[in-house]
Design a protein around this motif. Structure first.
Motif, PDB file in Angstrom:
ATOM      1  N   ARG A   1      39.044  32.367 -12.646  1.00 43.16           N
ATOM      2  CA  ARG A   1      40.352  31.712 -12.770  1.00 43.16           C
ATOM      3  C   ARG A   1      40.343  30.700 -13.918  1.00 43.16           C
ATOM      4  O   ARG A   1      40.655  29.523 -13.745  1.00 43.16           O
ATOM      5  CB  ARG A   1      40.755  31.039 -11.465  1.00 43.16           C
ATOM      6  N   SER A   2      39.988  31.195 -15.085  1.00 42.86           N
ATOM      7  CA  SER A   2      39.816  30.342 -16.247  1.00 42.86           C
ATOM      8  C   SER A   2      40.832  30.696 -17.328  1.00 42.86           C
ATOM      9  O   SER A   2      40.884  31.832 -17.806  1.00 42.86           O
ATOM     10  CB  SER A   2      38.393  30.519 -16.800  1.00 42.86           C
ATOM     11  N   TRP A   3      41.645  29.720 -17.731  1.00 44.95           N
ATOM     12  CA  TRP A   3      42.623  29.953 -18.790  1.00 44.95           C
ATOM     13  C   TRP A   3      41.991  30.215 -20.153  1.00 44.95           C
ATOM     14  O   TRP A   3      42.482  31.055 -20.904  1.00 44.95           O
ATOM     15  CB  TRP A   3      43.610  28.788 -18.886  1.00 44.95           C
ATOM     16  N   PRO A   4      40.918  29.519 -20.521  1.00 44.98           N
ATOM     17  CA  PRO A   4      40.289  29.837 -21.808  1.00 44.98           C
ATOM     18  C   PRO A   4      39.780  31.282 -21.876  1.00 44.98           C
ATOM     19  O   PRO A   4      39.845  31.915 -22.927  1.00 44.98           O
ATOM     20  CB  PRO A   4      39.134  28.840 -21.910  1.00 44.98           C
ATOM     21  N   LEU A   5      39.313  31.822 -20.763  1.00 42.50           N
ATOM     22  CA  LEU A   5      38.875  33.222 -20.761  1.00 42.50           C
ATOM     23  C   LEU A   5      40.063  34.170 -20.894  1.00 42.50           C
ATOM     24  O   LEU A   5      39.954  35.228 -21.511  1.00 42.50           O
ATOM     25  CB  LEU A   5      38.074  33.533 -19.500  1.00 42.50           C
ATOM     26  N   TRP A   6      41.201  33.812 -20.306  1.00 40.14           N
ATOM     27  CA  TRP A   6      42.406  34.628 -20.490  1.00 40.14           C
ATOM     28  C   TRP A   6      42.797  34.672 -21.958  1.00 40.14           C
ATOM     29  O   TRP A   6      43.142  35.727 -22.490  1.00 40.14           O
ATOM     30  CB  TRP A   6      43.580  34.068 -19.678  1.00 40.14           C
ATOM     31  N   LEU A   7      42.769  33.517 -22.607  1.00 37.02           N
ATOM     32  CA  LEU A   7      43.127  33.465 -24.022  1.00 37.02           C
ATOM     33  C   LEU A   7      42.123  34.232 -24.877  1.00 37.02           C
ATOM     34  O   LEU A   7      42.502  34.919 -25.829  1.00 37.02           O
ATOM     35  CB  LEU A   7      43.237  32.012 -24.484  1.00 37.02           C
ATOM     36  N   THR A   8      40.857  34.140 -24.530  1.00 38.99           N
ATOM     37  CA  THR A   8      39.834  34.894 -25.249  1.00 38.99           C
ATOM     38  C   THR A   8      40.038  36.397 -25.067  1.00 38.99           C
ATOM     39  O   THR A   8      39.924  37.171 -26.026  1.00 38.99           O
ATOM     40  CB  THR A   8      38.432  34.483 -24.775  1.00 38.99           C
ATOM     41  N   GLY A   9      40.358  36.812 -23.852  1.00 39.52           N
ATOM     42  CA  GLY A   9      40.639  38.219 -23.606  1.00 39.52           C
ATOM     43  C   GLY A   9      41.850  38.702 -24.376  1.00 39.52           C
ATOM     44  O   GLY A   9      41.869  39.822 -24.902  1.00 39.52           O
ATOM     45  N   TYR A  10      42.870  37.848 -24.461  1.00 45.92           N
ATOM     46  CA  TYR A  10      44.061  38.195 -25.239  1.00 45.92           C
ATOM     47  C   TYR A  10      43.708  38.356 -26.721  1.00 45.92           C
ATOM     48  O   TYR A  10      44.135  39.314 -27.362  1.00 45.92           O
ATOM     49  CB  TYR A  10      45.119  37.118 -25.049  1.00 45.92           C
ATOM     50  N   LEU A  11      42.923  37.436 -27.243  1.00 48.88           N
ATOM     51  CA  LEU A  11      42.527  37.530 -28.650  1.00 48.88           C
ATOM     52  C   LEU A  11      41.654  38.761 -28.904  1.00 48.88           C
ATOM     53  O   LEU A  11      41.795  39.417 -29.936  1.00 48.88           O
ATOM     54  CB  LEU A  11      41.798  36.260 -29.081  1.00 48.88           C
ATOM     55  N   LEU A  12      40.773  39.090 -27.961  1.00 48.40           N
ATOM     56  CA  LEU A  12      39.948  40.290 -28.113  1.00 48.40           C
ATOM     57  C   LEU A  12      40.801  41.556 -28.045  1.00 48.40           C
ATOM     58  O   LEU A  12      40.499  42.547 -28.710  1.00 48.40           O
ATOM     59  CB  LEU A  12      38.862  40.324 -27.045  1.00 48.40           C
ATOM     60  N   THR A  13      41.879  41.520 -27.266  1.00 52.17           N
ATOM     61  CA  THR A  13      42.801  42.660 -27.238  1.00 52.17           C
ATOM     62  C   THR A  13      43.480  42.821 -28.590  1.00 52.17           C
ATOM     63  O   THR A  13      43.638  43.948 -29.087  1.00 52.17           O
ATOM     64  CB  THR A  13      43.847  42.460 -26.132  1.00 52.17           C
ATOM     65  N   LEU A  14      43.860  41.707 -29.206  1.00 54.66           N
ATOM     66  CA  LEU A  14      44.450  41.775 -30.543  1.00 54.66           C
ATOM     67  C   LEU A  14      43.444  42.286 -31.570  1.00 54.66           C
ATOM     68  O   LEU A  14      43.804  43.058 -32.468  1.00 54.66           O
ATOM     69  CB  LEU A  14      44.984  40.400 -30.963  1.00 54.66           C
ATOM     70  N   VAL A  15      42.190  41.892 -31.432  1.00 59.08           N
ATOM     71  CA  VAL A  15      41.144  42.399 -32.330  1.00 59.08           C
ATOM     72  C   VAL A  15      40.968  43.900 -32.139  1.00 59.08           C
ATOM     73  O   VAL A  15      40.831  44.647 -33.117  1.00 59.08           O
ATOM     74  CB  VAL A  15      39.813  41.640 -32.102  1.00 59.08           C
ATOM     75  N   ALA A  16      40.986  44.366 -30.880  1.00 62.15           N
ATOM     76  CA  ALA A  16      40.854  45.796 -30.607  1.00 62.15           C
ATOM     77  C   ALA A  16      42.028  46.570 -31.210  1.00 62.15           C
ATOM     78  O   ALA A  16      41.844  47.659 -31.769  1.00 62.15           O
ATOM     79  CB  ALA A  16      40.773  46.044 -29.102  1.00 62.15           C
ATOM     80  N   LEU A  17      43.226  46.024 -31.124  1.00 63.38           N
ATOM     81  CA  LEU A  17      44.374  46.670 -31.752  1.00 63.38           C
ATOM     82  C   LEU A  17      44.221  46.692 -33.266  1.00 63.38           C
ATOM     83  O   LEU A  17      44.595  47.673 -33.922  1.00 63.38           O
ATOM     84  CB  LEU A  17      45.668  45.953 -31.356  1.00 63.38           C
ATOM     85  N   GLY A  18      43.678  45.628 -33.841  1.00 61.58           N
ATOM     86  CA  GLY A  18      43.427  45.600 -35.281  1.00 61.58           C
ATOM     87  C   GLY A  18      42.390  46.621 -35.702  1.00 61.58           C
ATOM     88  O   GLY A  18      42.534  47.268 -36.743  1.00 61.58           O
ATOM     89  N   VAL A  19      41.352  46.790 -34.893  1.00 63.14           N
ATOM     90  CA  VAL A  19      40.329  47.795 -35.192  1.00 63.14           C
ATOM     91  C   VAL A  19      40.941  49.187 -35.109  1.00 63.14           C
ATOM     92  O   VAL A  19      40.684  50.043 -35.960  1.00 63.14           O
ATOM     93  CB  VAL A  19      39.127  47.646 -34.237  1.00 63.14           C
ATOM     94  N   ALA A  20      41.768  49.423 -34.095  1.00 61.20           N
ATOM     95  CA  ALA A  20      42.417  50.727 -33.963  1.00 61.20           C
ATOM     96  C   ALA A  20      43.352  50.988 -35.142  1.00 61.20           C
ATOM     97  O   ALA A  20      43.424  52.108 -35.654  1.00 61.20           O
ATOM     98  CB  ALA A  20      43.188  50.798 -32.644  1.00 61.20           C
ATOM     99  N   TRP A  21      44.058  49.954 -35.578  1.00 69.04           N
ATOM    100  CA  TRP A  21      44.962  50.107 -36.735  1.00 69.04           C
ATOM    101  C   TRP A  21      44.166  50.374 -37.998  1.00 69.04           C
ATOM    102  O   TRP A  21      44.555  51.195 -38.823  1.00 69.04           O
ATOM    103  CB  TRP A  21      45.795  48.844 -36.882  1.00 69.04           C
ATOM    104  N   GLY A  22      43.040  49.710 -38.170  1.00 71.15           N
ATOM    105  CA  GLY A  22      42.232  49.880 -39.369  1.00 71.15           C
ATOM    106  C   GLY A  22      41.512  51.214 -39.431  1.00 71.15           C
ATOM    107  O   GLY A  22      41.197  51.693 -40.516  1.00 71.15           O
ATOM    108  N   ASN A  23      41.257  51.836 -38.292  1.00 74.00           N
ATOM    109  CA  ASN A  23      40.522  53.098 -38.263  1.00 74.00           C
ATOM    110  C   ASN A  23      41.425  54.303 -38.109  1.00 74.00           C
ATOM    111  O   ASN A  23      40.948  55.390 -37.818  1.00 74.00           O
ATOM    112  CB  ASN A  23      39.498  53.089 -37.117  1.00 74.00           C
TER     113      ASN A  23
END
Length: 58
Positions: free
Chosen positions: A28-50
């Protein structure tokens, strides 16, 4: 379609995002939620780049 060379990176970033969201639910950690959100954006960026141009039709 995506280039097969980028699958390992895409799967690793996506898996890390999923694990981060699981940890955020468990702790139940908000910083982990934000980190997960940022990692999701990174994954979308990797998918867009590849992506392959031309719709993947040979």
């Amino acid at each position: 379609m995506s280039a097969p060379d980028g699958y390992p990176l895409l799967l690793s970033v996506t898996g890390l995002a999923v694990l981060t969201f699981a940890a955020a639910l468990r702790m139940r950690s908000w910083p982990l939620w934000l980190t997960g959100y940022l990692l999701t954006l990174v994954a979308l960026g990797v998918a867009w780049g590849n992506r392959t141009l031309g719709g993947g039709i040979a």
